[in-house]
Design an enzyme around this catalytic site. Structure first.
Site, short mmCIF file in Angstrom:
data_model
loop_
_atom_site.label_atom_id
_atom_site.label_comp_id
_atom_site.label_asym_id
_atom_site.label_seq_id
_atom_site.Cartn_x
_atom_site.Cartn_y
_atom_site.Cartn_z
N ASP A 13 -103.93 -1.04 -9.97
CA ASP A 13 -105.39 -1.18 -9.85
C ASP A 13 -105.82 -1.78 -8.52
OD1 ASP A 13 -105.46 -0.34 -12.54
OD2 ASP A 13 -105.22 -2.39 -13.22
N LYS A 16 -105.75 2.10 -4.97
CA LYS A 16 -104.93 3.10 -4.25
C LYS A 16 -105.64 4.44 -4.16
CE LYS A 16 -101.52 2.64 -7.14
NZ LYS A 16 -101.99 1.48 -7.88
N GLY A 40 -104.87 5.16 -13.92
CA GLY A 40 -106.26 5.62 -13.96
C GLY A 40 -106.92 5.34 -12.63
N HIS A 41 -107.48 6.36 -12.04
CA HIS A 41 -108.14 6.19 -10.75
C HIS A 41 -109.58 6.62 -10.87
CE1 HIS A 41 -104.13 6.06 -9.32
NE2 HIS A 41 -103.94 7.35 -9.29
N GLN A 217 -99.49 2.63 -10.54
CA GLN A 217 -99.16 1.23 -10.86
C GLN A 217 -98.87 0.44 -9.58
OE1 GLN A 217 -97.29 3.70 -13.07
NE2 GLN A 217 -99.25 3.69 -14.09
P1 IMP Z 1 -97.05 1.16 -19.82
O1 IMP Z 1 -96.92 1.65 -18.42
O2 IMP Z 1 -98.16 1.82 -20.59
O3 IMP Z 1 -95.73 1.20 -20.55
O4 IMP Z 1 -97.47 -0.39 -19.75
C1 IMP Z 1 -96.58 -1.38 -19.24
C2 IMP Z 1 -97.34 -2.45 -18.47
O5 IMP Z 1 -97.86 -1.88 -17.27
C3 IMP Z 1 -98.55 -3.01 -19.22
O6 IMP Z 1 -98.70 -4.38 -18.88
C4 IMP Z 1 -99.72 -2.21 -18.66
O7 IMP Z 1 -100.94 -2.90 -18.76
C5 IMP Z 1 -99.27 -2.06 -17.22
N1 IMP Z 1 -99.83 -0.85 -16.59
C6 IMP Z 1 -99.41 0.43 -16.76
N2 IMP Z 1 -100.14 1.26 -16.01
C7 IMP Z 1 -101.00 0.51 -15.33
C8 IMP Z 1 -101.99 0.81 -14.33
O8 IMP Z 1 -102.21 1.95 -13.91
N3 IMP Z 1 -102.68 -0.25 -13.84
C9 IMP Z 1 -102.45 -1.52 -14.24
N4 IMP Z 1 -101.53 -1.84 -15.14
C10 IMP Z 1 -100.81 -0.84 -15.69
#
Ligand code: IMP
Length: 429
Positions: A13, A16, A40-41, A217
């Protein structure tokens, strides 16, 4: 012609998408190399606000090749919806290419993710899909184009999966014929986009095209380098661009890391420079306008917020081999009298002060407390400023100080959600 990798320097977040969007104009190929619909962008253009999860936002420019790469995970119905939404907004999707090697998120991955989550996941089945890949029983995109391939895999996977769903999680089972029909149908719909992305990229590189590798991420969510186990299941760091694309390290020329001018995190896990959720500063950092508000694009969850952490940023610079930094959201700090910077950590046991960490695993990070330095706020508007010389002196000093502490030059400073709300300090391409 250069290839550039953009990765997140913090917990995702960082903005990017805005930076990728800005550079996409100069790129011929844009490739997402890891993650899935957990990302999510939001991109704001004259044509409106666009939300992306899997498709590179470069698709907004005509004539770009936008690849969803081999290292990604795809939930087909979700991707189809994203395609439909863009088509409904009259976006031309001729340049969209999907790697046949990308992993497929099956419905049980999502069910298991929701039933077993221990890290505050996005609930999109990301962890279970990558687990299945590592167990060598995963479905890949090419399987959706071939009944035999898919049927063979499902015949092997489904009985075991159903047993786990029923006996361990008390969740409903899936019927092979139904899953087979549904996923072959997804294959039919996605077929026009499934392409030989590896040869396309290499041909592009050979003929002098510009390639942008787009990480999702961020570094501190990296499965190896992040705040393990509070991480995602993929490799967001710049090196992930190789394993997630089919191009080796010698095909990538520069690495740009994106950082917010403060810090945020969604989900669980350590966050040394975090502000108490209801503190005045935290509320202020979070409430910075609807488009930029600190709520996740994917899950709508409230983001945890804190000050900029130079210790973790120095670490991120190394594990990504960053050549340049892009800072975003400087305008969020406009209203602060005093801005804090985490300049070091103090070990809770020995009192030792450190600026460089050997690793950032969760248990290890909890042994430290942050050491802050404060600087005076500029209390002037930076939102939408497009010229470095027009920034308040104190804002320039803040950016220069961060850049100096993390020993990396700043290439871009973003001052708002619009493409034009940017100060370009170095031409990376
Ligand atoms: P997962 O990727 O859904 O397995 O989540 C694992 C961890 O990564 C959690 O703490 C999510 O909140 C975090 N996370 C996954 N994708 C994002 C993102 O795009 N932005 C921020 N945090 C993320």
């Amino acid at each position: 012609m250069p290839s550039i990798v953009i990765s997140g320097g913090q917990w995702g977040d960082e903005g990017k998408a805005k930076i990728t969007d800005l550079l996409s104009n100069q790129a011929d190929f844009i490739i997402r190399y890891q993650g899935g619909a957990n990302a999510g962008h939001t991109v704001s253009t004259e044509a409106g606000l666009f939300k992306f999860h899997l498709i590179p936002s470069g698709i907004l420019f005509e004539g770009k090749i936008c690849i969803i790469g081999p290292g990604t995970v795809i939930e087909p119905s979700f991707l189809i919806k994203e395609i439909e939404d863009l088509k409904n907004k009259n976006i031309n999707l001729n340049g969209l290419k999907i790697s046949p090697l990308a992993s497929v998120t099956m419905p049980w991955h999502i069910a298991i993710d929701k039933a077993t989550d221990t890290v505050g996941s996005t609930g999109r089945g990301i962890g279970p899909t990558y687990t299945e890949k590592a167990k060598r029983s995963g479905v890949q995109i090419y399987d959706l184009l071939n009944r035999n391939y898919l049927e063979n895999k499902l015949t092997k996977i489904l009985p075991k999966q159903n047993q786990t769903l029923r006996q361990i999680h008390d969740l409903p089972e899936y019927k092979l014929e139904e899953v087979l029909a549904e996923y072959l149908n997804y294959g039919e719909i996605l077929k026009p986009y499934i392409a030989d992305t590896i040869n396309d990229l290499h041909k592009g590189r050979k003929s002098g095209k510009n390639i942008l590798f787009e990480g999702a991420q961020g570094t501190l969510l990296d499965i190896t380098f992040g705040t393990y186990p509070y991480v995602t299941s993929s490799t967001p760091v710049s090196g992930g661009a190789c394993v997630g694309s089919g191009m080796g390290p010698t095909s990538i020329d520069k690495a740009l890391g994106v950082f917010k001018c403060f810090s945020t995190r969604v989900g669980d896990g350590p966050f040394p420079s975090e502000l108490e959720e209801k503190s005045v500063e935290a509320v202020k950092l979070r409430q910075d306008g609807t488009q930029w508000a600190e709520f996740g694009t994917t899950t709508g969850r409230m983001r945890r917020v804190g000050w900029f952490d130079t210790v973790l940023a120095r670490y991120a610079v190394k594990v990504n081999s960053l050549d340049y930094i892009a800072f975003t959201k400087i305008d969020t700090l406009d209203a602060f009298d005093e801005i804090f910077i985490c300049v070091a950590y103090m070990h809770k046991g020995t009192g030792e002060i450190v600026q460089d960490l050997p690793y950032a695993a969760a248990d290890y990070l909890r042994d430290f407390e942050p050491v802050f330095q404060s600087v005076e706020g500029w209390k002037e508007n930076t939102h939408g400023v497009r010229d470095w010389d027009k920034l308040p002196e104190k804002a320039k000093n803040y950016i220069n100080l961060l850049s100096q502490i993390i020993e990396t030059p700043v290439a871009i400073l973003s001052t708002g959600p619009k493409r034009e709300d940017s100060i370009i300090l170095a031409n990376i391409f």
